[in-house]
Scaffold this active site. Structure first.
Site, mmCIF file in Angstrom:
data_model
loop_
_atom_site.group_PDB
_atom_site.id
_atom_site.type_symbol
_atom_site.label_atom_id
_atom_site.label_comp_id
_atom_site.label_asym_id
_atom_site.label_seq_id
_atom_site.Cartn_x
_atom_site.Cartn_y
_atom_site.Cartn_z
ATOM 1 N N CYS A 1 -42.865 -82.565 -32.553
ATOM 2 C CA CYS A 1 -41.638 -83.005 -33.537
ATOM 3 C C CYS A 1 -41.694 -83.577 -34.360
ATOM 4 C CB CYS A 1 -40.586 -83.099 -32.272
ATOM 5 S SG CYS A 1 -40.457 -85.005 -31.139
ATOM 6 N N ASN B 1 -44.975 -89.734 -35.915
ATOM 7 C CA ASN B 1 -44.509 -89.993 -36.559
ATOM 8 C C ASN B 1 -44.644 -91.075 -36.164
ATOM 9 O OD1 ASN B 1 -43.585 -87.780 -37.925
ATOM 10 N ND2 ASN B 1 -41.169 -88.418 -37.200
ATOM 11 N N HIS C 1 -30.942 -94.989 -43.065
ATOM 12 C CA HIS C 1 -29.720 -94.107 -42.906
ATOM 13 C C HIS C 1 -28.942 -93.442 -43.615
ATOM 14 C CE1 HIS C 1 -29.666 -98.254 -39.226
ATOM 15 N NE2 HIS C 1 -30.992 -97.126 -39.945
ATOM 16 N N ARG D 1 -32.072 -86.661 -31.805
ATOM 17 C CA ARG D 1 -31.663 -87.990 -31.904
ATOM 18 C C ARG D 1 -30.640 -88.997 -30.780
ATOM 19 N NH1 ARG D 1 -35.432 -86.732 -36.592
ATOM 20 N NH2 ARG D 1 -37.405 -87.258 -35.924
#
Ligand code: PEP
Ligand code: MG
Length: 783
Positions: A708, A660, A395, A502
């Protein structure tokens, strides 16, 4: 938590140390003369004397030799060229001082240095590593005790005592010598010995260090080290009153234990979860007699309580650096953390640096850091981040990318090699970190920074130019974002909007679930910042690698394939419902675009969409002003959707390809596992055929599609995507300039002809990357 035996071994074992030889005959050693306390007291006097560095060293070796009834005491200092130079001796030939230089792997001294472990032998000459240097005249000595001079786990030199007799040095003597070595470590670190060195052969303590880790965020930072949790600089090593130091240590340990008990038993942490496990491990060590005994022993040799903690901590760190087993390394980290906590107890204060007093061009160096902690620092002064742990999906790495600082993770011993204020270069592209770089290195990087700045200026000049290829194809470039700190990027980059917001990042950087009002506030701020540019909000994508520290985690064998994202949202609709409501209210009177993550089947989309519709009805019924229009779409991240595209496209307002995850599930390669993540290239015929299919079908259904994932953020990836028919890409902010610069020069039809022929008539090649790169080079495209 792992097994107790392994844990105990960490504090008890003396791995790597050759067996201590037994006393022999009448010359067997008795205790040291006056004992370690007398030695330390005398040392303190010598340290305070106003004499030259050489005189001080000479006095120290005499003192140690006398105190330990040794005929020889020598100090070897590790030099920048990685050799060990004899700096002082009592007993060996004096002419050898500053003349004898050993390779770092030469002889017993070299072995002590390279292993960072003491060697204690009654017959040194029988040891296979023994190497004889005639200029020292040491052939007559048999017994040998060498200890590393350690600081923060780094070896700075070696301290040796020798005796003619085949005596055995006791454990207490070994302890005492290690304690003395600590004092020498501080003397070397202070820079006092630099004056004695020949140019190019200075003590290694301040040498330039190059370490490599994993690139977390592109960028180059030239700045100065700020330790996130600075080491406590101990100025007073030697105790005035041992009994008092012992009491202080006992008090601090008791307070530390009480703290941990309190945290674990009074509900400050969840019933289960990673955080709790870590605290349980700390508590286990805090009560471990081995650890406590080591600390007490160090105090009994005459150290202050702080110095004792540092002594034990330095040993732990040195062992951690040599330990390759990940489980044991983790436990050694725990022990180190525990020692930090104990140090804080002793000093009665928190040692975090004052956030407001950050120097200009600060580079944070930490073992690990939470995302919120990083956001606490003054962003205007922060240039880079170096972490000992922390992979690309951590994170804190996400936040580093959002605030645009150069960042490198998984750098071994970063906090051990860097001292506060040291010059440092962080190369976030290559994953390189240079601590105390040479002037050549500094100027090379300064040149790179200038080049980059020039390039940035060129990108800036393109900001307001429409993104149209040479043959007239318009490509929409959008931004990926997720935090408040991302918002200025819209104006800075001239992006056409936000293609992926996000929403989970707000949840990930906080210490608890953000309230509905806080969510609404953020969404409104995002829409305000975007003005009339579209924003696509993705509903919560948590689970898998996106962990909320405060949420009870369900143990799963395969979290990436587990209960995550929309699955969690549909099974526990309360969370999703309140988020959707916050989005709808934030967008009142405006356009709203919402999409769902990890949809794997059409019926999941239907369910999620009807949840939005129910919320709209609810708000309407309660008289709230609704958004002017709500577009609902989905991410395409799960390969099963490739076989439901027609049904899906009939239902959605738009698609967004998350390459991804799509690549991860398409090839069954964990995107966060470096061992496999590079195994398949996204620019491979099967993957590109799948991507083309999505683009073609969207077009025939008249539904817009964006990509994206990270693929769109590299110029070569964007080139391939435009060739496949994509006309909308969502990128990380730093990629907008380079991708646009490439697209303005691109002949899209030519690229399409090449890429489509390569993927329709494949020759079994694993990747078409080289061919696309060759095309780009021939066309003069900057990829
Ligand atoms: C993706 O999977 O490509 C994507 C954009 O989502 P995330 O990286 O947030 O999982
Ligand atoms: Mg994803």
């Amino acid at each position: 938590m792992g097994d107790w035996v392994a844990a105990r071994n960490l504090t008890m074992d003396r791995a790597g140390k050759p067996p201590v030889s037994r006393p022999e005959g009448p010359h067997a050693m008795r205790g040291a003369l006056g004992g370690p306390r007398v030695l330390l007291r005398r040392l303190r006097e010598v340290m305070a004397e106003p004499v030259s560095a050489q005189d001080r060293l000479d006095k120290i070796v005499v003192l140690i030799a006398a105190n330990m009834v040794a005929e020889v005491c020598s100090v070897y200092v590790l030099r920048v060229d990685s050799t060990l130079e004899l700096y002082a001796t009592e007993g060996l030939k004096r002419e050898a001082v500053h003349q004898t230089v050993l390779r770092a792997d030469e002889g017993l001294v070299g072995l002590v240095a390279s292993e960072a472990n003491p060697i204690n032998l009654s017959e040194a000459q029988a040891h296979p590593a023994f190497s004889y240097r005639p200029e020292t005249g040491e052939e007559i000595y048999h017994a040998f005790l060498g200890v590393p001079i350690l600081r923060a786990g780094n070896t700075l030199g070696v301290l040796v005592v020798q005796n003619r007799a085949r005596r055995t040095y006791s454990e207490e003597e070994e302890e005492a010598l290690q304690t003395t070595a600590m004092v020498l470590a501080e003397m070397i670190a202070s820079g006092e010995l630099a004056a004695l060195a020949k140019p190019g052969a200075e003590p290694a303590v301040r040498r330039p260090v190059h370490v490599t880790g994993i690139a977390l965020n592109d960028g180059i930072a030239l700045g100065h080290v700020v330790l996130h949790e600075p080491r406590v600089i101990i100025t007073n090593f030697i105790a005035d009153d041992i009994a008092n130091e012992r009491k202080r240590l006992e008090g601090a340990i008791a307070a530390l234990r009480a703290d941990l008990d309190q945290m674990l038993e009074h509900g400050d942490v969840a019933e289960a979860g990673e955080h709790r496990e870590v605290l349980e491990a700390y508590r286990m060590f805090a009560y471990d007699r081995g650890w406590v005994h080591k600390l007490e022993e160090a105090v009994l040799t005459g150290l202050t309580a702080e110095a004792a903690v540092e002594r034990v901590q330095s040993d732990t760190r040195a062992r951690m650096l040599r330990q390759t087993d990940p489980y044991l390394r983790e436990r050694l980290h725990d022990l180190e953390d525990l020692a930090n906590r104990l140090m804080r107890q002793l000093l009665g204060r928190d040692h975090a640096p004052a956030r407001e007093s950050l120097p200009e061009n600060a580079v944070l160096v930490a073992r690990m850091m939470g995302p919120a902690a990083l956001l606490d620092y003054d962003r205007k002064r922060l240039r880079g981040l170096v972490l000992e742990e922390g992979g690309p999906n951590s994170h804190v790495a996400i936040v580093a990318r959002a605030i645009g600082i150069a960042a490198v993770g998984e750098v071994p011993n970063a906090t051990g090699v860097a001292d506060p204020g040291d010059a440092i270069i962080v190369d976030g592209a290559g994953g390189d970190v240079h601590v105390r770089p040479s002037s050549d290195m500094q100027s090379a990087y300064a040149e790179r920074v200038r080049l980059r700045a020039r390039r940035q200026l060129q990108y800036l000049a393109l900001r307001d130019k429409p993104c149209v290829t040479k043959d007239g194809e318009t490509v929409t470039l959008l931004l990926n974002a997720g935090l408040m700190v991302d918002l200025p990027h819209i104006a800075e980059t001239g992006a056409a909007g936000i293609g992926l917001f996000r929403t989970e990042l707000q949840f990930m950087v906080g210490s608890q679930f953000p309230r509905a009002s806080e969510q609404q506030q953020l969404y409104r701020a995002v829409l305000d910042a975007a003005g009339d540019r579209p924003v696509t909000f993705r509903t919560l994508d948590i689970g898998g690698d996106k962990v909320l520290p405060y949420m009870r985690n369900v143990e799963e064998e395969n979290p990436a394939l587990g209960w995550r994202a929309i699955r969690l949202g549909l099974d526990r609709p309360g969370l999703l419902r309140s988020q959707v409501r916050a989005l709808l209210r934030a967008a009142s009177g405006r356009e709203l675009r919402v999409m769902f993550p990890m949809i794997a089947a059409v019926h999941e989309f239907d369910e999620a969409k009807s949840l939005v519709e129910r919320e709209l009805t609810h708000l309407r019924r309660h008289g709230h002003r609704l958004p002017e229009r709500v577009d609902i779409g989905t991410m395409v991240e799960v390969p099963s959707l490739l076989f439901q595209l027609d049904e899906l496209l009939e239902r959605v307002d738009f698609l967004s390809v998350g390459s991804n995850d799509l690549v991860q599930f398409f090839y069954a390669v964990d995107r966060g596992n470096a061992r496999v993540s590079g195994r398949f290239d996204v620019l491979s015929p099967p993957m590109l055929r799948a991507l083309k299919d999505i683009a073609d079908k969207s077009k025939s259904h008249g539904k817009p599609v964006t990509l994206c994932g990270e693929l769109a953020s590299s110029p070569i990836g964007a080139l391939a995507l435009v060739a496949l028919g994509y006309r909308s890409l969502s990128l990380v902010p730093s990629a907008i300039g380079p991708v646009k610069a490439m697209l303005l020069e691109l002949d899209a039809a030519k690229a399409e002809a090449l890429v489509c022929s390569l993927i329709t008539k494949p020759d079994g090649a694993a990747s078409i990357r080289d061919k696309v790169a060759a095309f780009a080079a021939a066309e003069g495209l900057p990829v």
